[in-house]
Design an enzyme around this catalytic site. Structure first.
Site, PDB file in Angstrom:
ATOM      1  N   GLU A 235     -34.565 -45.518  -5.412  1.00  0.00           N
ATOM      2  CA  GLU A 235     -33.792 -44.296  -5.257  1.00  0.00           C
ATOM      3  C   GLU A 235     -33.707 -43.547  -6.581  1.00  0.00           C
ATOM      4  OE1 GLU A 235     -30.011 -45.573  -3.620  1.00  0.00           O
ATOM      5  OE2 GLU A 235     -31.036 -47.109  -2.425  1.00  0.00           O
ATOM      6  N   GLU A 346     -25.117 -37.724  -0.161  1.00  0.00           N
ATOM      7  CA  GLU A 346     -24.248 -38.814   0.265  1.00  0.00           C
ATOM      8  C   GLU A 346     -22.953 -38.744  -0.528  1.00  0.00           C
ATOM      9  OE1 GLU A 346     -24.400 -43.722   0.663  1.00  0.00           O
ATOM     10  OE2 GLU A 346     -25.967 -42.630  -0.404  1.00  0.00           O
TER      11      GLU A 346
END
Length: 431
Positions: A235, A346
């Site tokens: 990520e 997120e």
């Protein structure tokens, strides 16, 4: 947890992805690195454990740089970085550059950004108008971070590492949890369980309601099962996390795990694993400048792909500047290939006082507000098995609660596949 995702469900193996994402914006001194004085009452046992952990993860620098935002950047010899504490990397030979770049990359890759470019300003940053977007100009400012304002760069043969300090570990739940994500099952994976601030004050920084909440915008490279212990994930993106960094500045971050966030992996360089090769980009350092509402929009570009010959997962940032790589030895499924990629935002929703968090996703504005107001991803691409960049196809968008945060995807000749996303969180329609 609130998530907005744009997914790619290609049926072939995926060896990387390419995106452009908009930025929104102590006790007595002791130990070899002279940790900051801290007056908080704490047991001597806990404090000694903190110092021991700091001595483990902070390697002795060749040079130390003080950033205007308060960060300390240590220039550590590249062979002395924490990555090589990993038992699988003890004899690992540093790969200076990938054996083969993905086909289709326009700009020449830069192994190191110490050399000045003709378009750079006095602080080492270059401005480039890269498109008019839908309503105004998009500016890409190359490899710019807050600590560069100091005017000092790390010497050749070293890598810049943001120093962890006593305050950082006091904010963590425990030494074990420092730099780690909490295991969680985002809504999208429950539904599809079968699918594997600038000192001047300019720019926008997402508002975070609680210390232990965060807001991020990132890409995920995934392989393995979401409902088991074997998920592999790489990520990268930008993140605002007061608990991890002690402020509300958007920061470049990375993360990896090979066991569904259980034991392996961490943010940035807070554990052994990721090998940095670049002497100018500090992972975990604040990005500057950031976009402003109805004003200048700044892009960063992130490319992550698997070197088809050596097998390592490389990351470049900005104008294709190589940052470093995740060695193939760290992974199980990703040692071969990825099966899915995700792009999106997120937030952590702690529901303080029983209400949805006011923590903003992206710029804090809904997707429908569009260019200059809402955050976006553009030019979504993947690196296929023949090591070629290709535009994504067959994407799907997911939003947990569109009254809190939403997402809207589209396509244009200039931006390719792109989407706007984000929102304010708590509001009359999102209690």
């Amino acid at each position: 947890m609130g998530c907005n995702f744009c997914r790619n469900f290609e049926h072939h193996n995926i060896l990387g992805l390419y995106i452009i994402v908009v930025l929104v914006a102590a006790m007595v001194e002791c130990s070899s690195l002279n940790y900051t004085k801290y007056n908080k009452q704490v047991s001597s046992l806990r404090f000694n454990r903190i110092i021991k952990h700091l001595d483990k993860i902070n390697k002795r620098p060749v040079l130390t740089i003080e950033s205007p935002d308060g960060d300390i950047i240590d220039c550590v010899h590249k062979r002395k970085q924490l990555a090589f504490d990993h038992p699988l990397l003890k004899k690992h030979k540093i790969q200076k550059a990938p054996k083969e770049m993905p086909r289709g990359i326009i700009n020449n890759v830069k192994k190191d950004n110490n050399n000045n470019n003709n378009n750079e300003d006095e602080n080492g940053s270059s401005n480039e108008i890269v498109g008019e977007g839908e309503r105004g100009a998009v500016v890409k400012r190359q490899e710019w971070q807050m600590w560069h304002l100091n005017g000092t760069l790390c010497p050749k043969g070293t890598v810049p590492i943001r120093r962890s300090r006593v305050d950082d570990l006091f904010r963590a739940k425990s030494l074990y949890h420092y730099g780690k994500k909490q295991p969680r099952t985002p809504f999208s994976r429950r539904i599809h369980s079968d699918a594997p601030d600038v000192i001047s004050g300019n720019g926008h920084e997402p508002s975070i309601q609680a210390m232990n909440e965060f807001s991020l915008s990132q890409i995920w490279i995934l392989s393995g099962s979401f409902d088991g212990p074997d998920l592999n994930s790489i990520e990268a993106g930008w993140q605002v996390s007061p608990e991890l960094y002690g402020d509300n500045r958007p920061r470049l971050f990375t993360y990896w795990t090979s066991d569904s966030y259980q034991q392996t992996g961490c943010y940035n360089l807070l554990c052994s694993g990721f090998i940095q090769t670049n002497s100018k980009i500090a992972i975990g350092a604040a990005i500057s400048p950031v976009s402003s509402f109805a004003g200048s929009q700044y892009d960063i570009t992130i490319l992550i792909w698997k070197d088809p010959k050596a097998g390592n997962w490389w990351m470049s940032f900005g104008d294709n500047t190589l940052v470093g790589y995740w060695p193939a030895e760290l992974f199980t499924h990703l040692a071969d290939h990825a099966t899915m990629v995700e792009w999106g935002g997120e937030v952590v929703n702690m529901r303080t006082n029983g209400q949805h968090t006011e923590t903003q996703m992206g710029s804090g504005h809904f997707a429908r507000e569009g260019f200059g107001k809402s955050s976006y991803f553009r030019n979504l691409q993947i690196v296929d098995t023949d090591n070629s960049l290709m535009n994504v196809q067959g994407i799907s968008t997911l939003a947990e609660n569109t009254n809190c945060y939403d997402i809207k995807s589209s396509y244009s000749n200039e931006w390719g596949t792109y989407f706007y996303y984000g929102g304010p969180g708590n509001n009359p329609q999102c209690p």
